[in-house]
Scaffold this active site. Sequence first.
Site: not given
Ligand code: GLC
Length: 712
Positions: A243
């Site tokens: 993440d």
């Molecule tokens: C965010 C979220 C994740 C998302 C990623 C890209 O922090 O936790 O669900 O896919 O970043 O946007």
Amino acid sequence: MTLEEKIGQLSMAEGSGHGTTRGVQSAIRQGNLGSLFNVHGSGIVRELQRLAIEETRLAIPLLFGLDVLHGHRTIFPIPLAEAAAFDPTLWEATARAAAAEASRDGIMLTFAPMLDLARDPRWGRIAESPGEDPLVGSRFAAAKVRGFQGRSLSDPTSLAATAKHIGAYGAVTAGREYASSDLSERTLLELHLPAFKAAADAGVAAVMAAFTDIAGVPAHANVTLLREILRRAWGFDGVVISDYGAVAELVPRGVAADLAEAAALALTAGVDIDMMGNAYRRGLPGALARGLVGLEAVDAAVMRVLRLKERLGLFDEPYRGLSRDAPADDGPGRGLAREAARRSIVLLTNDGVLPLPRGLRRIAVVGPLAAAARPMLGPWAAIGDGTAATTIADGLRQALPDCVVDVSGGVSIAGSDTNGIADACRIAETADVVVLCLGEDETMSGEAGSRAHPELPGAQRTLAEVMLDLGKPVIALIASGRPLIVPWLVERASAVLATWFLGHEAGHAIADVLIGAANPSGRLPVSWPRDVGQIPIFYAERPTGRPEIAANRFTSKYLDMPATPQFPFGHGLSYCRFVLSGLRSTTTEIRRGQHLEIAVDVTNEGPVAGEETVLFFIHDPVASVARPLLELKDFAKIRLMPGERGTVTFNLTSEAFIFPGRSLAPVLEVGEIELFVGKSADRDSLLRTSIRVIVAQDRLAGQLVSARPDPV
Ligand code: GLC
């Protein structure tokens, strides 16, 4: 490949919609970047892909990712809303439509479906989830993977799906975003992992790890979770994506002293791509030099990333999808969006005021969500144009051309100013009925959207109570990313509907339901609390030794409120009355490996056609490990004309009665199993029968022989 080029393939950077920073473009040219996200549009994607193909030594194509959760240009209901449809066919169809739109904009990887089950509406990301139940989550997972990925990833209209965020992110302490998750291994296995297993079984191309830890071991450094369970036990051979910055966050999470240790921990656990953390780029060279991780781990991760690009057909067609002409924005998606929105609405209460009678002269549409457009799309609305959403007021105007529709906000969504209530009163006093449009805006749920008081924000309650005091029929619509705590509204309104965030067609779908053009069929995928003090609240509780007895203080209950939810999991009303009867099983005994069929008759006692959702639960009343009072094992829908009777049949095997025994290994134990069928997890309303498992493992074997003395 040089080490730098290898680490480049393991690094994902963020663009900014239609552009990127110069740093990103030079990193692409140097071969130091393997994928991008939040960049979309054929122009910019084609240009950046050209850089990678024509201006780098190895010409390895880039991956382009985006959070396409519930639509790309055409926005569908948020996942929690869509889960209320209890319809895998619908779930797959909206994912397919989103994939077709997103791939035209150069996207080939979506960070969806989000599969974190949630029992705590304080947590904002409950909005992105399929609710509280692992079976619903599993069916949702498989349907979304089929929809996004289609028949083949090489199909230019397909997207690689990402099951996120493994695991137990929804168990954050007190519903507070990014907090620690501390739970039993049993709860992890039985509640939080089944949906991810279903996604893996459906062939999901990628998995994203959760920001959070599981009892102190962060998911991004969790070898048991990512290697033992995900890859070895489940056979997942796709890509694990971190993440946002989460690899680098292993340092503040207290398990890594520096970026080199963080990078080594994540790569060893099996995280292949480092999203926006620069942890691999800045930490892996040092980690390798210090012997914290071996080059073979880097090579294995690079191979998985290259294999995904190969499965997507990028080496043959790096500009996949871009060549197709984009349809007009009101393409086929709007029709599907309206149907999905209609079927996600949950009619919570109705004193008979709905459907609205024909010939209404004047209605007042009141409240901060009455004419709100962008909030209708909810969080994670990809590149959906908020201004193109049909508002509730517009939907009603178009549905009731002969009726005067007055509109007044009364108060803002979150502000304290109540000066506008007088205007709301003015239009309400001359109206036949008040449609009260209440709730949250799109920023109050989703990521970083935890709320300690999941109630109506701002001065909305003041507005609502003034409207209720007028003594006219009040229909309350709750637009939100979570169940909101409104017992006082449930008590007094003529009808209450959970309309969640329904997407571009919100206004039309809501009007369709209010006027009876659509018969509401949504069912709650989460328990709806009476009060924040009840949270976490869910239906699959384990039995207590002292079940509630009102007259007995020393039984399981609160002193100051009922322990039951405002509305149970599965609750939802219709404009017709469905009666379930004749529950029957093809057998009263079952051996390991045998099948059985459960059937129940459903009668539509009219007056309109409608769709009923029938839930099938079990309870094992005596087992080596206490089993939940209800466990959902199947659900099915049936559509019936007025007066028509049909039969719903559930086919299952003894597998349905297997659970993790005391050692967490799967067991099937002899003994009675209770079978329930009904409309919700309100146990007292369910039809009940039972069967006996007769050939299986003895329940007491190995756990009581030593503990219990021989019978005298
Ligand atoms: C965010 C979220 C994740 C998302 C990623 C890209 O922090 O936790 O669900 O896919 O970043 O946007």
